[in-house]
Design a protein around this motif. Structure first.
Motif, PDB file in Angstrom:
ATOM      1  N   LEU A  65      -9.478   0.682   9.867  1.00  0.00           N
ATOM      2  CA  LEU A  65      -9.418   0.014   8.571  1.00  0.00           C
ATOM      3  C   LEU A  65      -9.584  -1.478   8.790  1.00  0.00           C
ATOM      4  O   LEU A  65      -9.162  -2.018   9.815  1.00  0.00           O
ATOM      5  CB  LEU A  65      -8.073   0.284   7.888  1.00  0.00           C
ATOM      6  CG  LEU A  65      -7.814   1.707   7.405  1.00  0.00           C
ATOM      7  CD1 LEU A  65      -6.344   1.875   7.032  1.00  0.00           C
ATOM      8  CD2 LEU A  65      -8.697   2.044   6.219  1.00  0.00           C
ATOM      9  N   VAL A  76      -2.135   1.626   6.668  1.00  0.00           N
ATOM     10  CA  VAL A  76      -2.678   2.724   5.866  1.00  0.00           C
ATOM     11  C   VAL A  76      -2.002   2.755   4.499  1.00  0.00           C
ATOM     12  O   VAL A  76      -2.663   2.811   3.451  1.00  0.00           O
ATOM     13  CB  VAL A  76      -2.498   4.076   6.593  1.00  0.00           C
ATOM     14  CG1 VAL A  76      -2.821   5.231   5.651  1.00  0.00           C
ATOM     15  CG2 VAL A  76      -3.397   4.142   7.820  1.00  0.00           C
ATOM     16  N   ALA A 102      -6.954   7.922   3.449  1.00  0.00           N
ATOM     17  CA  ALA A 102      -6.751   7.370   4.789  1.00  0.00           C
ATOM     18  C   ALA A 102      -5.567   8.065   5.452  1.00  0.00           C
ATOM     19  O   ALA A 102      -4.608   8.463   4.793  1.00  0.00           O
ATOM     20  CB  ALA A 102      -6.504   5.864   4.713  1.00  0.00           C
TER      21      ALA A 102
END
Length: 339
Positions: A146, A172, A184
């Motif tokens: 991410l 997350v 995610a």
């Protein structure tokens, strides 16, 4: 009779009750009243006629404006319809995903932002976007890591399935809160960059056993295999896999050995005949990323024209034609990785 010839008396009589010509009850006054009534009636008729005429004119003007507005709306609708047909024809190659001009605009703005610290270089953003566009969106996109580009990858794959995997459980949760609907999952990596040489050697020794190129990762004993993801993710036919995580810039970082190995297995495990997965590895200039990519994704599968110095693009095929005894052909991955 002398007394009668003296002083004379003058008698004054009051006015007669007979009306004179100038009094209120005279015929002249009655005629004036009649003419006044006639004048007022005529004035009222003229005023009423004028008001009616003005009302008709106003109504006609409003009707004219409405007809003009309707005509303009009709022309605008016709033009918009033609424009929509033109846009649909121009964007037919992209299928039901984002219109082409929106896709390109997002990439352009992201590439400009890539000049800031911590962002992906503009050339890499464009290369990844080009791979997505060539593959055709919407598609199944799996992203390891991410970061600042997370909203971009999700937006470019509008209408498709985009899944992100990251080592940081807090991050997350944070991004899920900021981007509702984001899919995610956190991954618990058990490796470190300092272990890279031993892990690579062990995987080479077990390439025909627990670290083989085609296997069910859920039951894998290979240390490089990621087998703690939600079960349904292993059944998805991933069209594009982007490896941009986990961290790999220090000796204690998890490194991307497991992510690259897992990406290679997922691509080869596809059962559709002729299936191929675009695997993109970021930070390819680093030793771990370069060596693992050559070992598990193979230089023979690399698309050099769509790669950059820091991004490698591989097309890994699955189906019945996939090699099951080794990841790479030719002279062998060991020699290739040593270069």
């Amino acid at each position: 009779m002398k007394g009668l010839g003296g002083q004379k008396v003058l008698l004054v009589h009051s006015s007669s009750n007979k009306p004179s010509g100038g009094g209120p009850g005279s015929p002249a006054m009655g005629r004036r009243r009649v003419w006044l009534v006639v004048f007022l009636a005529l004035f009222a008729c003229v005023s009423l006629a004028s008001m009616l005429s003005s009302a008709r004119d106003a109504s006609s003007a409003v009707g004219g404006r409405r007809r003009a507005s309707a005509a303009v709306a009709k022309v605008a609708a016709s033009t918009a319809k033609k424009g929509r047909r033109g846009d649909a024809a121009a964007d037919a190659a992209l299928g039901p995903g984002l219109p082409g001009y929106v896709f390109d605009a997002l990439v352009q703005y992201a590439a400009v932002g890539g000049n800031t610290s911590g962002s992906m270089p503009a050339a890499d953003v464009r290369a990844i976007a080009a791979a997505l566009k060539r593959r055709g969106t919407p598609c199944n996109l799996l992203v390891f890591g991410l970061g600042g580009e997370t909203p971009l990858w999700r937006a470019l794959n509008h209408g498709g399935r985009t899944v992100f995997l990251d080592e940081n459980q807090w991050y997350v949760s944070h991004l899920e809160g900021r981007h509702p609907g984001l899919e995610a999952y956190d991954v618990a990596y058990t490796t470190t960059v300092r272990e890279f040489p031993d892990l690579l050697e062990a995987a080479r020794a077990a390439r025909a056993a627990e670290c083989r190129p085609v296997q069910n990762l859920l039951f894998s004993d290979c240390r490089l295999a990621i087998n703690d993801l939600p079960n349904h993710l292993y059944d998805v036919a991933w069209d594009v896999i982007l490896v941009d995580g986990p961290r790999g810039y220090t000796a204690s970082s998890p490194g991307r050995m497991s992510a690259i190995f897992t990406a290679g297995v997922l691509a080869r495990a596809r059962k559709e005949e002729g299936a191929a997965t675009d695997v993109l590895v970021h930070d390819y200039e680093r030793e771990v990323e370069r060596a693992c990519s050559r070992e598990f994704l193979c230089e023979e599968n690399r698309e050099k024209e769509t790669s950059t110095r820091s991004l490698a693009h591989f097309v890994v095929r699955g189906g019945s034609a996939v090699r099951r005894e080794a990841f790479c052909g030719g002279t062998g991955s060991t020699a290739t990785a040593a270069q």
